[in-house]
Design a protein around this motif. Structure first.
Motif, PDB file in Angstrom:
ATOM      1  N   UNK A  25      -2.407   0.188 -18.850  1.00  0.00           N
ATOM      2  CA  UNK A  25      -1.184  -0.488 -18.419  1.00  0.00           C
ATOM      3  C   UNK A  25      -1.032  -1.768 -19.222  1.00  0.00           C
ATOM      4  N   UNK A  26       0.160  -1.994 -19.722  1.00  0.00           N
ATOM      5  CA  UNK A  26       0.442  -3.196 -20.492  1.00  0.00           C
ATOM      6  C   UNK A  26       1.186  -4.196 -19.612  1.00  0.00           C
ATOM      7  N   UNK A  78       4.958   3.841 -18.598  1.00  0.00           N
ATOM      8  CA  UNK A  78       5.661   4.953 -17.963  1.00  0.00           C
ATOM      9  C   UNK A  78       4.691   6.101 -17.664  1.00  0.00           C
ATOM     10  N   UNK A  79       3.894   6.472 -18.647  1.00  0.00           N
ATOM     11  CA  UNK A  79       2.982   7.591 -18.452  1.00  0.00           C
ATOM     12  C   UNK A  79       1.793   7.221 -17.564  1.00  0.00           C
ATOM     13  N   UNK A  80       1.376   5.972 -17.572  1.00  0.00           N
ATOM     14  CA  UNK A  80       0.318   5.537 -16.654  1.00  0.00           C
ATOM     15  C   UNK A  80       0.795   5.690 -15.217  1.00  0.00           C
ATOM     16  N   UNK A  81       2.050   5.339 -14.961  1.00  0.00           N
ATOM     17  CA  UNK A  81       2.604   5.517 -13.615  1.00  0.00           C
ATOM     18  C   UNK A  81       2.672   6.996 -13.241  1.00  0.00           C
ATOM     19  N   UNK A  82       3.183   7.831 -14.141  1.00  0.00           N
ATOM     20  CA  UNK A  82       3.293   9.262 -13.832  1.00  0.00           C
ATOM     21  C   UNK A  82       1.926   9.892 -13.599  1.00  0.00           C
ATOM     22  N   UNK A  83       0.956   9.492 -14.384  1.00  0.00           N
ATOM     23  CA  UNK A  83      -0.375  10.083 -14.307  1.00  0.00           C
ATOM     24  C   UNK A  83      -1.096   9.693 -13.020  1.00  0.00           C
ATOM     25  N   UNK A  84      -0.993   8.416 -12.620  1.00  0.00           N
ATOM     26  CA  UNK A  84      -1.731   7.936 -11.449  1.00  0.00           C
ATOM     27  C   UNK A  84      -0.934   6.812 -10.774  1.00  0.00           C
ATOM     28  N   UNK A  85       0.087   7.148  -9.992  1.00  0.00           N
ATOM     29  CA  UNK A  85       0.927   6.113  -9.380  1.00  0.00           C
ATOM     30  C   UNK A  85       0.129   5.107  -8.544  1.00  0.00           C
ATOM     31  N   UNK A  89      -0.302   0.950  -9.501  1.00  0.00           N
ATOM     32  CA  UNK A  89       0.038  -0.210  -8.678  1.00  0.00           C
ATOM     33  C   UNK A  89      -1.189  -0.970  -8.198  1.00  0.00           C
ATOM     34  N   UNK A  90      -2.284  -0.278  -7.990  1.00  0.00           N
ATOM     35  CA  UNK A  90      -3.521  -0.963  -7.609  1.00  0.00           C
ATOM     36  C   UNK A  90      -3.957  -1.896  -8.741  1.00  0.00           C
ATOM     37  N   UNK A  91      -3.868  -1.411  -9.972  1.00  0.00           N
ATOM     38  CA  UNK A  91      -4.226  -2.235 -11.129  1.00  0.00           C
ATOM     39  C   UNK A  91      -3.322  -3.452 -11.235  1.00  0.00           C
ATOM     40  N   UNK A  92      -2.027  -3.236 -11.085  1.00  0.00           N
ATOM     41  CA  UNK A  92      -1.085  -4.364 -11.149  1.00  0.00           C
ATOM     42  C   UNK A  92      -1.389  -5.361 -10.044  1.00  0.00           C
ATOM     43  N   UNK A  93      -1.643  -4.888  -8.843  1.00  0.00           N
ATOM     44  CA  UNK A  93      -1.936  -5.782  -7.726  1.00  0.00           C
ATOM     45  C   UNK A  93      -3.189  -6.603  -7.991  1.00  0.00           C
ATOM     46  N   UNK A 133       2.732  -4.107  -3.866  1.00  0.00           N
ATOM     47  CA  UNK A 133       2.141  -5.171  -4.698  1.00  0.00           C
ATOM     48  C   UNK A 133       2.557  -6.532  -4.147  1.00  0.00           C
ATOM     49  N   UNK A 134       3.818  -6.660  -3.774  1.00  0.00           N
ATOM     50  CA  UNK A 134       4.300  -7.933  -3.209  1.00  0.00           C
ATOM     51  C   UNK A 134       3.622  -8.226  -1.872  1.00  0.00           C
ATOM     52  N   UNK A 135       3.454  -7.219  -1.040  1.00  0.00           N
ATOM     53  CA  UNK A 135       2.779  -7.415   0.247  1.00  0.00           C
ATOM     54  C   UNK A 135       1.313  -7.807   0.044  1.00  0.00           C
ATOM     55  N   UNK A 136       0.669  -7.222  -0.958  1.00  0.00           N
ATOM     56  CA  UNK A 136      -0.737  -7.532  -1.263  1.00  0.00           C
ATOM     57  C   UNK A 136      -0.909  -8.953  -1.782  1.00  0.00           C
ATOM     58  N   UNK A 137       0.151  -9.534  -2.298  1.00  0.00           N
ATOM     59  CA  UNK A 137       0.092 -10.857  -2.931  1.00  0.00           C
ATOM     60  C   UNK A 137       1.176 -11.771  -2.359  1.00  0.00           C
ATOM     61  N   UNK A 138       1.049 -12.156  -1.076  1.00  0.00           N
ATOM     62  CA  UNK A 138       2.131 -12.864  -0.396  1.00  0.00           C
ATOM     63  C   UNK A 138       2.435 -14.264  -0.950  1.00  0.00           C
ATOM     64  N   UNK A 139       1.490 -14.881  -1.656  1.00  0.00           N
ATOM     65  CA  UNK A 139       1.731 -16.227  -2.196  1.00  0.00           C
ATOM     66  C   UNK A 139       2.400 -16.217  -3.554  1.00  0.00           C
TER      67      UNK A 139
END
Length: 142
Positions: A25-26, A78-85, A89-93, A133-139
């Motif tokens: 993911x970039x 795009x393909x990272x999302x399709x492969x493992x949604x 999002x866990x990585x982004x969070x 992701x927003x809920x995981x990072x409320x601040x």
């Protein structure tokens, strides 16, 4: 056919799983124009509707977005999302949480996340992931 980001369209998500292909993911961390903002983007050629009213004037289809490395990074997202949604999002969070932690240690303001200066929300599951992701990072400001 050998999988590369240049010819990514012909390979299916199932084929990626069978071949154990992992796509990084970039995420960018700001620029001179917008400052220290976490940016998560998608490839407009893959994520936007072909009939989108903004398609003809899309700035994400011009300029630095046309550089090969940038196009490959956006395709990769795009393909990272399709492969493992869930993993996407866990990585982004986790990245956002790490940036929040580092900002607090430095005494900086809470980070800001900018979703999609390029590309669009892929589907309803993608939107739900953004919300999580927003809920995981409320601040953090989104």
């Amino acid at each position: 056919m050998k999988f590369t980001l240049e010819n990514a369209e012909p390979i299916s998500v199932k084929e990626m799983a069978l071949r154990k292909i992992y796509v990084a993911i970039s995420i960018s961390f700001g620029n001179q124009k917008i400052g220290k903002v976490i940016n998560i983007n998608q490839d407009p050629a893959l994520s936007c509707r072909p009939d989108a009213p903004c398609r003809g004037v899309c700035y994400a289809c011009k300029g630095h977005y046309c550089f090969k490395n940038v196009k490959n990074a956006l395709k990769g997202n795009f393909y990272a999302y399709l492969y493992d949604p869930d993993g996407y999002f866990k990585t982004i969070s986790l990245v956002v949480a790490k940036q929040e932690s580092c900002a607090m240690k430095r005494g900086d303001a809470h980070p800001i996340v900018r979703w999609h200066s390029a590309g669009d929300i892929v589907d309803s599951r993608y939107f739900k992931g953004m919300v999580e992701v927003a809920k995981d990072n409320p601040k953090v400001d989104f």
